[in-house]
Design an enzyme around this catalytic site. Structure first.
Site: not given
Ligand code: SAH
Length: 216
Positions: A61
């Site tokens: 993000s």
């Molecule tokens: N917080 C992260 C941004 C992640 S982007 C950072 O700081 O870099 C969102 C993430 O959510 C992705 O990696 C995706 O694989 C994950 N995601 C989507 N659905 C999910 C679920 N049901 N459970 C766990 N992770 C999930």
């Protein structure tokens, strides 16, 4: 590249300048080495004002959005926090600098392993990375003072609201998969009473899982 100088400039120009004022959030954003969370090919872009591609086709993000979500969720020292969508682990590390305990769930094994290795290497022992579907939360350690979802859904899953402590806050992007979404904050004001506010327009990857996206 002078990462420390780039990080300090990021905090001033992207975070403080846009109105984030919580001293714990600003300190954490100034401490966590974002360069340890991006893939080698993206290193030179680490402190740019936007999201970056990471492994498994996902994203880390934008720094400002991480700061905004952590501030909006009211994460304070002593808190127990759940993050759904750990991705690179960057936001979980920021949360870990403020809260006492962070559980961050990630559905991609590759990302969960990388994030867990980063926590060990950087010494963030209060952050636990769990591999699995986080759409149903983490009942084992509920209730949480704050819940952050870093992936969008059509609605806030009730199962997540049930895991909020009274007085706690959940922050999550709500809206269509390829659309601009609405970052919402839900506060559990009483056992059966929730207040919902809209914070700002955002764009996140979808929450994929049992209690996640259900369409309109
Ligand atoms: N917080 C992260 C941004 C992640 S982007 C950072 O700081 O870099 C969102 C993430 O959510 C992705 O990696 C995706 O694989 C994950 N995601 C989507 N659905 C999910 C679920 N049901 N459970 C766990 N992770 C999930």
């Amino acid at each position: 590249m002078d990462f420390a100088a780039a990080r300090a400039a990021m905090v001033e120009r992207q975070i403080v300048a846009r109105g984030i004022a919580d001293p714990h959030v600003l300190a954490a954003m100034g401490e966590v080495a974002r360069e340890a969370f991006v893939p080698p090919a993206q290193l030179a872009r680490t402190y740019e004002d936007g999201p970056l591609p990471i492994e498994a086709g996902q994203t880390i993000s934008q720094p400002y959005i991480v700061a905004l979500m952590v501030e909006a969720a009211g994460v304070a020292p002593g808190a127990t926090v759940l993050e759904i969508g750990a991705g690179s682990g960057y936001a979980a590390a920021i949360l870990g600098r403020i809260a006492s305990r962070v559980v961050a769930i990630e559905r991609h094994a590759e990302l969960a392993e990388l994030a867990a290795a980063r926590m060990r290497r950087l010494g963030y022992g209060n952050v636990e990375i769990v591999h699995g579907d986080g759409s149903a939360g983490w009942p084992d350690e509920a209730p949480f003072d704050a819940i952050l979802a870093a992936a969008s859904g059509s609605h806030v899953p009730q199962v997540l609201l049930d895991q909020l402590r009274v007085g706690g806050q959940l922050v999550m992007p709500i809206g269509g998969t390829h659309e601009i979404q609405d970052l919402v904050r839900v506060t559990r004001v009483d056992t059966d009473a929730f207040e919902r506010e809209s914070l700002c327009p955002v764009r996140f990857v979808p929450l994929i899982g049992a209690a996640g996206w259900t369409g309109k």
